[in-house]
Scaffold this motif. Structure first.
Motif, mmCIF file in Angstrom:
data_model
loop_
_atom_site.group_PDB
_atom_site.id
_atom_site.type_symbol
_atom_site.label_atom_id
_atom_site.label_comp_id
_atom_site.label_asym_id
_atom_site.label_seq_id
_atom_site.Cartn_x
_atom_site.Cartn_y
_atom_site.Cartn_z
ATOM 1 N N GLU A 1 2.372 1.767 -3.424
ATOM 2 C CA GLU A 1 1.402 2.310 -4.373
ATOM 3 C C GLU A 1 1.208 3.808 -4.165
ATOM 4 O O GLU A 1 1.113 4.576 -5.128
ATOM 5 C CB GLU A 1 0.074 1.574 -4.216
ATOM 6 N N LYS A 2 1.173 4.249 -2.901
ATOM 7 C CA LYS A 2 1.045 5.675 -2.630
ATOM 8 C C LYS A 2 2.274 6.435 -3.107
ATOM 9 O O LYS A 2 2.171 7.538 -3.662
ATOM 10 C CB LYS A 2 0.836 5.897 -1.133
ATOM 11 N N GLU B 1 4.276 5.534 -5.530
ATOM 12 C CA GLU B 1 4.240 5.574 -6.989
ATOM 13 C C GLU B 1 3.264 6.635 -7.486
ATOM 14 O O GLU B 1 3.526 7.319 -8.493
ATOM 15 C CB GLU B 1 3.852 4.197 -7.523
ATOM 16 N N ASP C 1 0.825 -1.202 0.000
ATOM 17 C CA ASP C 1 0.000 0.000 0.000
ATOM 18 C C ASP C 1 0.862 1.257 0.000
ATOM 19 O O ASP C 1 0.571 2.233 -0.705
ATOM 20 C CB ASP C 1 -0.917 0.005 1.223
#
Length: 542
Positions: free
Chosen positions: A156-157, A159, A153
């Motif tokens: 992803e943040k 990125e 998670d």
């Protein structure tokens, strides 16, 4: 006994297969009810409001509830308050809109009061009568898998943030090329240039993130209003050029010039989340600075810095640590008194057996609570540097044995400890390690068991070996020994959380040593600590 259970389970499965089998050679009809209840994952069928319509035996066994007790109840009753909020505010709307939820990390409250970490996946289905039901799959989640999920998670943040910076960078490069063309046709493109500059300024000023563009020399080229509001000097003076206004993450040390975000960015370096404190006194604020270089035609031409204000977050973290420390102190003081008086009562030989048993339970529970409260401040303390000085490890071992023996007077100690063995360590942290290992060994040993303690020096290494005669653990439980808060599921009498072993390992590694352990199921556990010593101390110990 395990072989008997496996044999009984196999016999039951064979009986079901024979029951469903037709004539010889005919196709066997699967027993779907058995598949449902003996699946390795938990399954629930819920109504849209969370009422439990059906549940398999696997899930009931995990939570300690009888299946009949769960049926008709609400799944929210099995969740802590925080998980109930997430379930109501995220899972229910997600099922209504998307029809499914995948791998949601959650804690479930078991019958014995313990929490079970799981991953929840759900899908909404339509019944023949037009109504809807939610089919939920529950999988046990190890601490490692939860951590991996959290890392995914976070990645992803990160990125997403990187993509946003790349978008701003691409836009700025496009504007630079446009401005270069307009410079050659200044008269014709003056009106267009003015419009685009106004648009860019509007976009930058509308952002709730401070943005600063600098050239290769570190000069400010462009900044937005938000950056100027949190750092008034930023519009005319590059970040980090006023040491008395810029402090490092500790809020005290002036930021070294070499660590200036602008100087780092103007040298072509890309970085993320450099935390700084701006100003002094009550007006001090915390910021997180990230930078991405700009390359025009393959050549470095400047950099874009994004500045986020994180004052509330930084203060919240500090307040949380202070609260945990204060709470731990306030709880440990009465607990120490309770445990002391319980020990005094238990020393009375006139105490009735049934009262002694009840008091033993009270002692175990108070020790469990004491260990939990102590663990509240264990994680922040891991980052503190050890205060090392020469210490007689033999004295620390003998003191630890005395303390551990009081936990279970039915366990014997067989020791081989010299009068003096000096090591260069933090005495408080080393005593904590020795105490944790000895208490773990005592609590793992049955009545009449023996704990073996051997301390010796081998070359320039001091070795401590502690072995118990407890139950040990299998490979699956050994894998969980290093992560925090893991413990053997079978060691029901143990009150020391697995965090103790993880913290002990961390402390020993801080001192340049290593901590290993070997579990022999049914025979016991052997811990070994190796600590390096200097040639002078090694010679003193001989």
């Amino acid at each position: 006994m395990a072989r008997t259970l496996r044999k009984t389970a196999t016999t039951r499965k064979s009986a079901r297969l024979r029951k469903n089998a037709g004539p010889r050679g005919a196709e066997t009809t699967p027993d779907y009810a058995a598949h449902f209840h003996e699946a390795p994952s938990g399954y629930l069928i819920l109504s849209p409001d969370g009422a439990i319509l059906d549940v398999n035996e696997t899930f009931a066994g995990w939570t300690g509830h009888r299946r009949e007790k769960l049926l008709g109840g609400n799944v929210a009753e099995l969740m802590p308050r925080a998980v109930q909020v997430v379930f109501a505010s995220y899972v229910v709307p997600q099922l209504a809109v998307a029809g499914s939820v995948n791998e949601l990390v959650a804690d479930l409250l078991c019958k014995d009061g313990e929490y079970l970490s799981v991953l929840l996946s759900a899908v909404r289905s339509t019944r023949p009568d037009g109504g809807t039901i939610d089919r939920v799959t529950v999988v046990k989640a190890s601490a490692r898998r939860i951590r991996e999920r959290e890392l995914v998670d976070a990645l992803e943040k990160a990125e997403a943030a990187e993509a946003a910076r790349a978008e701003v960078e691409a836009e700025l490069r496009e504007k630079q090329r446009a401005l270069g063309a307009k410079n050659r046709l200044l008269q014709e493109g003056l009106a267009e240039k003015t419009t685009e500059n106004a648009l860019l300024e509007t976009v930058l000023n509308a952002a709730d993130t401070g943005l600063l563009a600098v050239d290769a020399q570190g000069n400010a080229v462009l900044s937005n209003d938000y950056l100027s509001s949190i750092w008034p000097s930023a519009a005319g003076v590059p970040l980090g050029h006023k040491p008395d206004q810029v402090l490092a993450a500790d809020r005290v040390t002036p930021l070294p010039k070499a660590e200036s975000p602008v100087l780092r960015a103007s040298s072509g370096k890309a970085f993320t989340d450099q935390q700084l404190w701006l100003g002094t006194g009550d007006n001090q604020i915390a910021v997180s600075v990230s930078a991405s270089p700009i390359k025009a035609n393959g050549a470095f031409s400047g950099s874009v810095l994004a500045v986020h204000e994180v004052t509330r977050l930084a203060r919240a973290v500090a307040a949380q640590e202070e609260f945990a420390a204060n709470l731990s102190h306030e709880l440990r003081t009465p607990l120490t008194s309770i445990m002391g008086y319980l020990d005094l009562v238990l020393e009375d030989s006139r105490l009735a057996p049934h009262l002694r048993g009840a008091l033993d339970v009270a002692v175990r529970n108070s020790e469990r609570l004491f260990a939990t409260v102590s663990g509240m401040v264990a994680v922040p303390s891991e980052t503190s540097k050890p205060q090392r000085r020469p210490v007689n490890l033999a004295d620390a071992v003998r003191a630890g044995i005395t303390s551990a023996r009081s936990k279970n007077r039915q366990v014997d100690f067989l020791t081989d400890v010299p009068v003096s063995t000096v090591v260069d360590v933090d005495p408080q942290k080393l005593s904590q390690v020795v105490g944790n290992l000895l208490v773990s060994a005592v609590q793992a040993s049955p009545a009449g068991g023996t704990v073996y303690v051997h301390l010796w020096q081998q070359g320039q290494t001091v070795c401590l070996r502690i072995a118990d005669t407890g139950m040990g653990s299998g490979e699956a439980e050994q894998e969980k020994a290093a992560p925090k808060f893991a413990r053997s599921r079978r060691a029901l009498a143990s009150v020391t959380p697995g965090a103790g072993l993880a913290e002990a390992k961390s402390i020993i590694e801080e001192h340049g040593g290593d901590l290993t352990f070997v579990n022999n199921p049914g025979e016991g556990t052997v811990y070994r600590v190796n600590l390096p010593v200097s040639a002078e101390i090694a010679a003193l110990n001989r």
